[in-house]
Scaffold this motif. Structure first.
Motif, mmCIF file in Angstrom:
data_model
loop_
_atom_site.group_PDB
_atom_site.id
_atom_site.type_symbol
_atom_site.label_atom_id
_atom_site.label_comp_id
_atom_site.label_asym_id
_atom_site.label_seq_id
_atom_site.Cartn_x
_atom_site.Cartn_y
_atom_site.Cartn_z
ATOM 1 N N ASP A 29 47.114 1.356 14.871
ATOM 2 C CA ASP A 29 46.332 2.251 14.026
ATOM 3 C C ASP A 29 47.027 2.343 12.670
ATOM 4 O OD1 ASP A 29 45.085 4.314 12.738
ATOM 5 O OD2 ASP A 29 45.464 5.824 14.298
ATOM 6 N N PRO A 30 46.421 1.831 11.604
ATOM 7 C CA PRO A 30 47.086 1.903 10.294
ATOM 8 C C PRO A 30 47.441 3.327 9.905
ATOM 9 C CG PRO A 30 45.088 0.557 10.171
ATOM 10 C CD PRO A 30 45.121 1.160 11.538
ATOM 11 N N ASP A 31 46.590 4.313 10.268
ATOM 12 C CA ASP A 31 46.873 5.703 9.889
ATOM 13 C C ASP A 31 48.160 6.201 10.551
ATOM 14 O OD1 ASP A 31 44.654 5.759 8.334
ATOM 15 O OD2 ASP A 31 43.369 6.693 9.853
ATOM 16 N N ALA A 32 48.409 5.727 11.776
ATOM 17 C CA ALA A 32 49.622 6.159 12.487
ATOM 18 C C ALA A 32 50.872 5.459 11.952
ATOM 19 C CB ALA A 32 49.477 5.867 13.984
ATOM 20 N N GLY A 33 50.670 4.443 11.117
ATOM 21 C CA GLY A 33 51.796 3.708 10.557
ATOM 22 C C GLY A 33 51.894 3.874 9.052
ATOM 23 N N GLY A 34 51.345 4.978 8.524
ATOM 24 C CA GLY A 34 51.414 5.214 7.076
ATOM 25 C C GLY A 34 50.673 4.135 6.294
ATOM 26 N N PRO A 71 53.982 3.442 15.811
ATOM 27 C CA PRO A 71 54.947 3.377 16.925
ATOM 28 C C PRO A 71 54.324 2.902 18.232
ATOM 29 C CG PRO A 71 55.015 5.530 15.816
ATOM 30 C CD PRO A 71 53.872 4.776 15.217
ATOM 31 N N ARG A 72 52.995 3.015 18.373
ATOM 32 C CA ARG A 72 52.338 2.604 19.619
ATOM 33 C C ARG A 72 51.686 1.231 19.506
ATOM 34 N NH1 ARG A 72 50.990 5.559 23.568
ATOM 35 N NH2 ARG A 72 48.865 4.774 23.631
ATOM 36 N N ARG A 73 51.973 0.508 18.453
ATOM 37 C CA ARG A 73 51.284 -0.777 18.276
ATOM 38 C C ARG A 73 51.770 -1.804 19.308
ATOM 39 N NH1 ARG A 73 54.929 -4.288 18.117
ATOM 40 N NH2 ARG A 73 56.461 -4.493 16.458
ATOM 41 N N SER A 74 50.874 -2.737 19.614
ATOM 42 C CA SER A 74 51.280 -3.850 20.483
ATOM 43 C C SER A 74 50.667 -5.120 19.929
ATOM 44 C CB SER A 74 50.811 -3.621 21.922
ATOM 45 O OG SER A 74 49.401 -3.672 21.997
ATOM 46 N N LEU A 75 51.125 -6.252 20.413
ATOM 47 C CA LEU A 75 50.493 -7.531 20.091
ATOM 48 C C LEU A 75 49.625 -7.931 21.280
ATOM 49 C CD1 LEU A 75 53.412 -9.653 18.570
ATOM 50 C CD2 LEU A 75 51.939 -7.957 17.482
ATOM 51 N N LEU A 76 48.588 -8.689 21.031
ATOM 52 C CA LEU A 76 47.811 -9.231 22.143
ATOM 53 C C LEU A 76 48.772 -9.908 23.106
ATOM 54 C CD1 LEU A 76 44.722 -10.757 20.280
ATOM 55 C CD2 LEU A 76 44.713 -8.806 21.875
ATOM 56 N N SER A 77 48.552 -9.720 24.383
ATOM 57 C CA SER A 77 49.366 -10.268 25.485
ATOM 58 C C SER A 77 50.547 -9.354 25.831
ATOM 59 C CB SER A 77 49.861 -11.700 25.243
ATOM 60 O OG SER A 77 50.989 -11.732 24.379
#
Ligand SMILES: NC(=O)c1ccc[n+]([C@@H]2O[C@H](COP(=O)([O-])OP(=O)(O)OC[C@H]3O[C@@H](n4cnc5c(N)ncnc54)[C@H](OP(=O)(O)O)[C@@H]3O)[C@@H](O)[C@H]2O)c1
Length: 345
Positions: free
Chosen positions: A87-92, A99-105
């Motif tokens: 979520d771009p908003d959650a990452g400034g 902090p909750r981002r992931s990559l596919l797989s």
């Protein structure tokens, strides 16, 4: 659908957990997600790390591997899949800093399959000038190289950039993107053949690992890690910068702290890039004529050979997996005409 999955973790023998076979078609996890028909996907060292259990826990398995893809959306548009689910908003404003981002797989099934589910905002138009295999190289290795060079390095065109480990996917991307943007690119590789290839690609000079350079450089691009770290620190001019996005050979070298503070170096971490950077990278390729360096294209059902080559370091550039539809000629799949399938070594 046919898919390539990580079924279990094996630190020493990553191929032991690789399974090729039928998997259920993806379900959309929520509103705003779409299904993409994958035409080509590309292999990254990330897929090997997953099989070794780095960055993933066993309770997430089995999971379809693959971060990168190019294919068709539900309306038949040619698209490139941005791999960062965040979520771009959650990452400034930057989804890679969520902090909750992931990559596919990692949390959601990846791209080594006939179909992949992704948030609709992660779809970037594929320029017609790029083939599906070329476009499938962009979302991880090329995007990472783009951010390292143009966002994190702080170096202006004309600066000298040292790329460690010239043969890898990110490293070859750094060479071709850096050359096209007007940097003087120096490269190192363990292999004389790869050093020659690096110069053919546009590196100004190539050296064996650890070699004394003609002069100190402005920036070092580091993805090898432990095996090259001391050389990276030694090779910088005072005030220079190391941009690091990977540590293939190990992540615990001697830190060289004295040299870092005494010569006032900067060490900058870099990971992937935003969806907007991926769109600009695609345009950069279109405008400059730069095309991803592809080592080989294999049909998806020969993915094991591609993994083995990557684990052995027997590659120069990207390994691409082509997803063939019924009736496609395996020797000449659609969208792959610019590069015939190469038999596995
Ligand atoms: N942070 C991110 O967003 C991000 C994105 C992409 C990749 N990465 C990381 O970056 C690294 C490279 O990824 P990739 O997909 O480009 O991998 P790759 O295609 O498998 O390339 C591996 C590279 O490592 C070099 N190498 C391996 N072992 C070495 C050793 N012992 N000594 C010297 N060089 C060695 C090889 O160089 P030569 O054979 O030419 O010497 C080659 O350049 C991986 O660790 C990956 O996880 C991170």
């Amino acid at each position: 659908m046919f898919a390539v999955t990580a079924a279990r973790i094996d630190v020493d023998d990553p191929l032991a957990g690789l399974v090729l076979g039928e998997r259920p078609d993806p379900e959309l996890p929520g509103d705003g997600w779409a299904t993409v028909q994958v035409k080509a996907a590309s292999l990254n060292h990330h897929d090997v790390w997953t099989l070794r259990g780095v960055g993933i826990s066993a309770d997430r398995l089995p999971i379809v591997l693959g971060c990168d893809a190019a294919g068709l959306d539900g309306d038949g548009n040619e698209v490139i899949v941005h791999s960062v689910i965040g979520d771009p908003d959650a990452g400034g404003g930057d989804e890679t800093l969520d902090p909750r981002r992931s990559l596919l797989s990692e949390r959601y099934d990846g791209t080594f399959a006939g179909l992949v589910a992704v948030p609709r905002r992660n779809l970037v138009p594929k320029p017609a000038a790029l083939s599906f295999p070329e476009a499938a190289c962009l979302p991880t290795a090329y995007l990472t190289a783009y951010r390292m060079l143009f966002d994190k390095s702080g170096a202006e065109p004309g600066a000298t950039v040292l790329v460690q480990g010239a043969g890898g996917g990110v490293a070859t991307a750094l060479i071709v993107l850096g050359r096209a943007a007007g940097y003087r690119v120096w490269a190192t590789s363990r292999s004389e053949e790869k050093r020659e290839h690096a110069v053919e690609l546009g590196a100004d000079q190539a050296f064996p690992p650890g070699a004394r350079l003609p002069e100190r450089v402005d920036v070092v691009m580091e993805t090898v890690g432990q095996a090259t770290w001391a050389h990276s620190v030694r090779s910088l001019r005072p005030g220079g910068r190391i941009v690091i996005s990977g540590a293939t050979s190990g992540d615990a070298p001697s830190a060289e702290l004295t040299r870092i503070f005494f010569t006032q170096l900067t060490v900058t971490g870099s990971t992937m890039g935003t969806r907007d950077q991926l769109a600009r990278l695609a345009r950069f390729c279109e405008q400059t004529g730069v095309r991803p360096v592809i080592d080989r294209v294999l049909p998806l059902d020969q993915a094991r050979d591609g993994f083995a080559a990557m684990i052995a370091g027997d590659l120069f550039g990207k390994i691409v997996l082509a997803v063939l539809a019924r009736g496609d000629d395996p020797r000449n799949p659609p969208g792959c005409a610019s590069r015939p399938l190469r038999s596995p070594p």
